[in-house]
Every structure is written in structure tokens, then in C-alpha cells.
Design a protein around this motif. Structure first.
Motif, short mmCIF file in Angstrom:
data_model
loop_
_atom_site.label_atom_id
_atom_site.label_comp_id
_atom_site.label_asym_id
_atom_site.label_seq_id
_atom_site.Cartn_x
_atom_site.Cartn_y
_atom_site.Cartn_z
N UNK A 1 0.86 -1.18 0.00
CA UNK A 1 0.00 0.00 0.00
C UNK A 1 0.89 1.23 0.00
N UNK A 2 0.96 1.92 -1.14
CA UNK A 2 1.86 3.06 -1.32
C UNK A 2 1.39 4.30 -0.56
N UNK A 3 2.36 5.05 -0.04
CA UNK A 3 2.13 6.28 0.71
C UNK A 3 2.77 7.45 -0.03
N UNK A 4 2.06 8.58 -0.07
CA UNK A 4 2.58 9.79 -0.71
C UNK A 4 2.40 10.98 0.21
N UNK A 5 3.47 11.74 0.40
CA UNK A 5 3.39 12.95 1.21
C UNK A 5 2.73 14.05 0.40
N UNK A 6 2.19 15.03 1.09
CA UNK A 6 1.52 16.17 0.45
C UNK A 6 2.56 17.20 0.02
N UNK A 7 3.33 16.84 -1.01
CA UNK A 7 4.35 17.72 -1.59
C UNK A 7 4.19 17.72 -3.11
N UNK A 8 4.70 18.75 -3.75
CA UNK A 8 4.52 18.93 -5.20
C UNK A 8 5.10 17.79 -6.03
N UNK A 9 6.11 17.09 -5.53
CA UNK A 9 6.75 16.03 -6.31
C UNK A 9 6.04 14.68 -6.19
N UNK A 10 5.04 14.57 -5.33
CA UNK A 10 4.32 13.30 -5.18
C UNK A 10 3.35 13.08 -6.33
N UNK A 11 3.02 11.81 -6.59
CA UNK A 11 1.94 11.50 -7.53
C UNK A 11 0.67 12.12 -7.00
N UNK A 12 -0.17 12.59 -7.91
CA UNK A 12 -1.46 13.14 -7.49
C UNK A 12 -2.35 12.01 -7.00
N UNK A 13 -3.21 12.29 -6.01
CA UNK A 13 -4.15 11.26 -5.59
C UNK A 13 -5.12 10.95 -6.72
N UNK A 14 -5.74 9.79 -6.66
CA UNK A 14 -6.71 9.35 -7.66
C UNK A 14 -7.99 8.97 -6.91
N UNK A 15 -9.11 8.83 -7.63
CA UNK A 15 -10.32 8.37 -6.94
C UNK A 15 -10.04 7.07 -6.19
N UNK A 16 -10.47 7.02 -4.94
CA UNK A 16 -10.22 5.87 -4.09
C UNK A 16 -9.04 6.04 -3.16
#
Length: 118
Positions: free
Chosen positions: A45-60
Motif C-alpha cells: 500500500x503506497x504512501x505519498x506525502x503532500x508535496x509537489x513532487x508526489x503522484x497526485x491522488x486518484x479516486x479511491x
């Protein structure tokens, strides 16, 4: 229904995945593995920080704050729309979601990523 229970039910109904019960909602941010409901198979289960270089969230995706969680319903260029169980939108500027206390998000683990043999 509390926000964590809402997220757990959403993932069970939409992805047949078990989100663990945790003492703190913010512990979701460091949770790395989910369990497939029918097979017991472990899934990354991948985690992304709220920074400009992270993948954008997707539905779900699950947006995670220190004491709250919400499910992403849709994403546009300038907004992230969430359900919790109500629906609202959060502004996005330069790839960062503008919301105080937002740690980041978990992507829905679609298309595999299992840990066979673990």
C-alpha cells in the motif's frame, strides 16, 4: 460512523481489501500492507506525502490528516473532491493540497502488488 470505519468499509466494498484497525488515524499513513479479504494475500500500500513532487491522488485514495481520513471521489486540475461521508472540495496549488494538518495519501492498490509467500 467514524472516518476510519468509513474508509475501512469503502476499501472492503470497492477493493475487497481489509484496512487494519489502528489506535490512531494517523497510523494509516505508515501502514504499508493490506490484506485481500477472500484470499488473505498481502498487498503493498503506497504512501505519498503532500508535496509537489508526489503522484497526485486518484479516486479511491485515502487522504490522511493527524486525526481524520477521507476518501477521494475525484481530482481536477485545481481541486480534490472528497467524501467523508459528505462531499467537499479541497484546493490544490502547485501540486499540493491546501488543507491544514494533511499528512498525505494512500493510493488504492489496484492491479496487484501482492506479497506472495509472506
Amino acid at each position: 460512523m467514524n472516518p476510519l470505519e468509513y474508509a475501512q468499509r469503502y476499501y472492503l466494498l470497492h477493493y475487497a481489501l481489509l484496512v487494519p484497525s489502528l489506535e490512531l488515524i494517523s497510523d494509516l499513513f505508515t501502514c504499508r500492507i493490506l490484506t485481500e479479504f477472500m484470499t488473505g494475500r498481502l498487498v503493498f500500500w503506497d504512501t505519498y506525502m503532500n508535496v509537489a513532487t508526489s503522484k497526485r491522488p486518484v479516486p479511491g485514495s485515502l487522504l490522511i490528516w493527524t486525526n481524520h481520513v477521507a476518501v477521494v471521489a475525484s481530482v481536477s486540475k485545481n481541486y480534490v473532491y472528497i467524501t467523508e461521508p459528505g462531499k467537499r472540495k479541497l484546493p490544490m496549488r502547485n501540486g499540493v493540497i491546501v488543507s491544514e494538518g494533511l499528512l498525505g495519501w494512500k493510493m488504492p492498490p489496484i492491479g496487484g502488488g501482492g506479497l506472495d509467500g509472506v
